[in-house]
Design a protein around this motif. Sequence first.
Motif, PDB file in Angstrom:
ATOM      1  N   SER A  25       0.838  -1.192   0.000  1.00 41.97           N
ATOM      2  CA  SER A  25       0.000   0.000   0.000  1.00 41.97           C
ATOM      3  C   SER A  25       0.874   1.244   0.000  1.00 41.97           C
ATOM      4  CB  SER A  25      -0.918   0.011   1.227  1.00 41.97           C
ATOM      5  OG  SER A  25      -0.145   0.073   2.414  1.00 41.97           O
ATOM      6  N   GLY A  26       0.249   2.387  -0.181  1.00 45.80           N
ATOM      7  CA  GLY A  26       0.978   3.649  -0.111  1.00 45.80           C
ATOM      8  C   GLY A  26       1.068   4.379  -1.427  1.00 45.80           C
ATOM      9  N   ARG A  27       0.892   3.660  -2.508  1.00 44.60           N
ATOM     10  CA  ARG A  27       0.860   4.294  -3.821  1.00 44.60           C
ATOM     11  C   ARG A  27       0.266   3.297  -4.794  1.00 44.60           C
ATOM     12  NH1 ARG A  27       4.821   1.725  -6.637  1.00 44.60           N
ATOM     13  NH2 ARG A  27       6.812   1.255  -5.625  1.00 44.60           N
ATOM     14  N   THR A  28       0.015   3.734  -5.975  1.00 45.41           N
ATOM     15  CA  THR A  28      -0.496   2.836  -7.006  1.00 45.41           C
ATOM     16  C   THR A  28       0.644   1.974  -7.513  1.00 45.41           C
ATOM     17  OG1 THR A  28      -2.185   4.425  -7.686  1.00 45.41           O
ATOM     18  CG2 THR A  28      -1.624   2.664  -9.237  1.00 45.41           C
ATOM     19  N   SER A  30       2.334  -0.456 -10.037  1.00 46.44           N
ATOM     20  CA  SER A  30       2.300  -0.763 -11.462  1.00 46.44           C
ATOM     21  C   SER A  30       2.333  -2.270 -11.676  1.00 46.44           C
ATOM     22  CB  SER A  30       3.505  -0.122 -12.147  1.00 46.44           C
ATOM     23  OG  SER A  30       3.718  -0.674 -13.421  1.00 46.44           O
ATOM     24  N   ARG A  31       1.750  -2.687 -12.784  1.00 49.57           N
ATOM     25  CA  ARG A  31       1.841  -4.101 -13.153  1.00 49.57           C
ATOM     26  C   ARG A  31       3.288  -4.482 -13.469  1.00 49.57           C
ATOM     27  NH1 ARG A  31      -2.852  -6.640 -14.719  1.00 49.57           N
ATOM     28  NH2 ARG A  31      -1.670  -7.994 -16.105  1.00 49.57           N
ATOM     29  N   ASP A  32       4.117  -3.495 -13.664  1.00 52.15           N
ATOM     30  CA  ASP A  32       5.518  -3.759 -13.970  1.00 52.15           C
ATOM     31  C   ASP A  32       6.393  -3.913 -12.727  1.00 52.15           C
ATOM     32  OD1 ASP A  32       5.600  -1.663 -16.941  1.00 52.15           O
ATOM     33  OD2 ASP A  32       5.114  -3.773 -16.669  1.00 52.15           O
ATOM     34  N   GLU A  33       5.793  -3.805 -11.573  1.00 49.85           N
ATOM     35  CA  GLU A  33       6.577  -3.989 -10.338  1.00 49.85           C
ATOM     36  C   GLU A  33       7.101  -5.409 -10.269  1.00 49.85           C
ATOM     37  OE1 GLU A  33       5.333  -0.297  -8.076  1.00 49.85           O
ATOM     38  OE2 GLU A  33       6.792  -1.812  -7.545  1.00 49.85           O
ATOM     39  N   THR A  34       8.324  -5.537  -9.860  1.00 53.50           N
ATOM     40  CA  THR A  34       8.853  -6.849  -9.514  1.00 53.50           C
ATOM     41  C   THR A  34       8.630  -7.064  -8.020  1.00 53.50           C
ATOM     42  OG1 THR A  34      10.521  -6.830 -11.256  1.00 53.50           O
ATOM     43  CG2 THR A  34      10.944  -8.243  -9.344  1.00 53.50           C
ATOM     44  N   MET A  35       8.089  -8.203  -7.676  1.00 48.56           N
ATOM     45  CA  MET A  35       7.843  -8.498  -6.267  1.00 48.56           C
ATOM     46  C   MET A  35       8.533  -9.809  -5.903  1.00 48.56           C
ATOM     47  SD  MET A  35       3.942  -7.135  -5.801  1.00 48.56           S
ATOM     48  CE  MET A  35       4.178  -6.696  -4.068  1.00 48.56           C
ATOM     49  N   ALA A  36       9.068  -9.864  -4.695  1.00 49.61           N
ATOM     50  CA  ALA A  36       9.911 -10.993  -4.343  1.00 49.61           C
ATOM     51  C   ALA A  36       9.784 -11.354  -2.869  1.00 49.61           C
ATOM     52  CB  ALA A  36      11.366 -10.659  -4.653  1.00 49.61           C
ATOM     53  N   TRP A  37      10.277 -12.514  -2.557  1.00 52.00           N
ATOM     54  CA  TRP A  37      10.411 -12.980  -1.185  1.00 52.00           C
ATOM     55  C   TRP A  37      11.875 -13.335  -0.923  1.00 52.00           C
ATOM     56  CZ3 TRP A  37       6.616 -12.969   2.473  1.00 52.00           C
ATOM     57  CH2 TRP A  37       5.305 -12.810   2.035  1.00 52.00           C
ATOM     58  N   PHE A  38      12.339 -12.898   0.229  1.00 46.78           N
ATOM     59  CA  PHE A  38      13.648 -13.256   0.742  1.00 46.78           C
ATOM     60  C   PHE A  38      13.450 -13.864   2.131  1.00 46.78           C
ATOM     61  CE2 PHE A  38      16.776 -11.231  -2.123  1.00 46.78           C
ATOM     62  CZ  PHE A  38      15.919 -10.516  -2.932  1.00 46.78           C
ATOM     63  N   ARG A  39      14.499 -14.474   2.648  1.00 49.62           N
ATOM     64  CA  ARG A  39      14.417 -15.002   4.010  1.00 49.62           C
ATOM     65  C   ARG A  39      15.768 -14.900   4.694  1.00 49.62           C
ATOM     66  NH1 ARG A  39      13.578 -21.498   2.686  1.00 49.62           N
ATOM     67  NH2 ARG A  39      15.715 -21.921   1.968  1.00 49.62           N
ATOM     68  N   GLN A  40      15.701 -14.891   6.014  1.00 53.46           N
ATOM     69  CA  GLN A  40      16.930 -14.868   6.800  1.00 53.46           C
ATOM     70  C   GLN A  40      16.770 -15.795   7.993  1.00 53.46           C
ATOM     71  OE1 GLN A  40      18.439 -11.026   7.992  1.00 53.46           O
ATOM     72  NE2 GLN A  40      20.459 -11.893   8.320  1.00 53.46           N
ATOM     73  N   LYS A  77      -5.230  -6.460  -6.270  1.00 51.68           N
ATOM     74  CA  LYS A  77      -5.181  -6.286  -4.816  1.00 51.68           C
ATOM     75  C   LYS A  77      -3.815  -5.832  -4.318  1.00 51.68           C
ATOM     76  CE  LYS A  77      -8.701  -9.817  -3.932  1.00 51.68           C
ATOM     77  NZ  LYS A  77      -8.994 -11.111  -3.256  1.00 51.68           N
ATOM     78  N   ASN A  78      -2.845  -5.725  -5.202  1.00 55.62           N
ATOM     79  CA  ASN A  78      -1.475  -5.382  -4.792  1.00 55.62           C
ATOM     80  C   ASN A  78      -0.934  -6.353  -3.753  1.00 55.62           C
ATOM     81  OD1 ASN A  78      -1.302  -3.168  -6.466  1.00 55.62           O
ATOM     82  ND2 ASN A  78      -1.889  -1.700  -4.888  1.00 55.62           N
ATOM     83  N   THR A  79      -1.126  -7.628  -3.995  1.00 54.67           N
ATOM     84  CA  THR A  79      -0.623  -8.637  -3.062  1.00 54.67           C
ATOM     85  C   THR A  79       0.264  -9.636  -3.806  1.00 54.67           C
ATOM     86  OG1 THR A  79      -2.571 -10.025  -3.385  1.00 54.67           O
ATOM     87  CG2 THR A  79      -2.623  -8.478  -1.537  1.00 54.67           C
ATOM     88  N   VAL A  80       1.190 -10.209  -3.061  1.00 57.38           N
ATOM     89  CA  VAL A  80       2.005 -11.292  -3.577  1.00 57.38           C
ATOM     90  C   VAL A  80       2.037 -12.393  -2.529  1.00 57.38           C
ATOM     91  CG1 VAL A  80       4.153 -10.228  -2.738  1.00 57.38           C
ATOM     92  CG2 VAL A  80       4.238 -11.945  -4.556  1.00 57.38           C
ATOM     93  N   ASP A  81       1.807 -13.610  -2.933  1.00 50.94           N
ATOM     94  CA  ASP A  81       1.739 -14.744  -2.025  1.00 50.94           C
ATOM     95  C   ASP A  81       2.906 -15.694  -2.275  1.00 50.94           C
ATOM     96  OD1 ASP A  81      -1.894 -15.181  -1.963  1.00 50.94           O
ATOM     97  OD2 ASP A  81      -0.578 -13.667  -1.092  1.00 50.94           O
ATOM     98  N   LEU A  82       3.202 -16.469  -1.251  1.00 51.59           N
ATOM     99  CA  LEU A  82       4.206 -17.520  -1.373  1.00 51.59           C
ATOM    100  C   LEU A  82       3.615 -18.791  -0.765  1.00 51.59           C
ATOM    101  CD1 LEU A  82       7.155 -18.114  -2.275  1.00 51.59           C
ATOM    102  CD2 LEU A  82       7.797 -17.803   0.130  1.00 51.59           C
ATOM    103  N   GLN A  83       3.252 -19.728  -1.615  1.00 51.33           N
ATOM    104  CA  GLN A  83       2.755 -21.015  -1.157  1.00 51.33           C
ATOM    105  C   GLN A  83       3.951 -21.918  -0.920  1.00 51.33           C
ATOM    106  OE1 GLN A  83      -0.445 -22.122  -0.465  1.00 51.33           O
ATOM    107  NE2 GLN A  83       0.593 -23.957   0.280  1.00 51.33           N
ATOM    108  N   MET A  84       4.057 -22.415   0.304  1.00 52.49           N
ATOM    109  CA  MET A  84       5.208 -23.226   0.675  1.00 52.49           C
ATOM    110  C   MET A  84       4.730 -24.620   1.055  1.00 52.49           C
ATOM    111  SD  MET A  84       7.361 -20.427   2.906  1.00 52.49           S
ATOM    112  CE  MET A  84       6.206 -20.445   4.263  1.00 52.49           C
ATOM    113  N   ASN A  85       5.131 -25.600   0.292  1.00 54.68           N
ATOM    114  CA  ASN A  85       4.757 -26.991   0.530  1.00 54.68           C
ATOM    115  C   ASN A  85       5.992 -27.814   0.871  1.00 54.68           C
ATOM    116  OD1 ASN A  85       2.083 -26.357  -0.196  1.00 54.68           O
ATOM    117  ND2 ASN A  85       2.496 -26.788  -2.352  1.00 54.68           N
ATOM    118  N   SER A  86       5.759 -28.993   1.417  1.00 53.87           N
ATOM    119  CA  SER A  86       6.860 -29.906   1.762  1.00 53.87           C
ATOM    120  C   SER A  86       7.952 -29.181   2.545  1.00 53.87           C
ATOM    121  CB  SER A  86       7.443 -30.525   0.485  1.00 53.87           C
ATOM    122  OG  SER A  86       6.445 -31.217  -0.235  1.00 53.87           O
TER     123      SER A  86
END
Length: 127
Positions: A25-28, A30-40, A77-86
């Motif tokens: 949230s916070g701004r519109t 774009s469909r061109d946004e790259t979205m990612a997940w990292f972990r530590q 919806k401006n959301t990105v999900d990460l389905q984690m199996n196994s």
Amino acid sequence: QVQLVESGGGSVEAGGSLRLSCAASGRTFSRDETMAWFRQAPEKEGEFVAAIFRGNVRTYYADSVKGRFTISRDNAKNTVDLQMNSLKAEDTAVYYCATDRNMILGTIRLDRAYDYWGQGTQVTVSS
């Protein structure tokens, strides 16, 4: 001000599944946004997990999660999900989502390439 809020973390036994979600949230966005997940993980450096490059053009995964994790996004919806199996004990970490408007494909796995980050959500996998 851009905000990314992760949810869906928790504790699960090895072999189980979790689904993480990140709301932006916070701004519109774009469909061109790259979205990612990292972990530590504790006492380890942060690592790339998965990304969607510029909308749904293509997805990228770390070798350690390929075939088990799936990244997806909902542009409306401006959301990105990460389905984690196994899930494995070594998947235990704090998971962060990140986004960038001007991603260069060659840097998609680098944390320094992303402009905005969430606060993280804990995932604990017991063996």
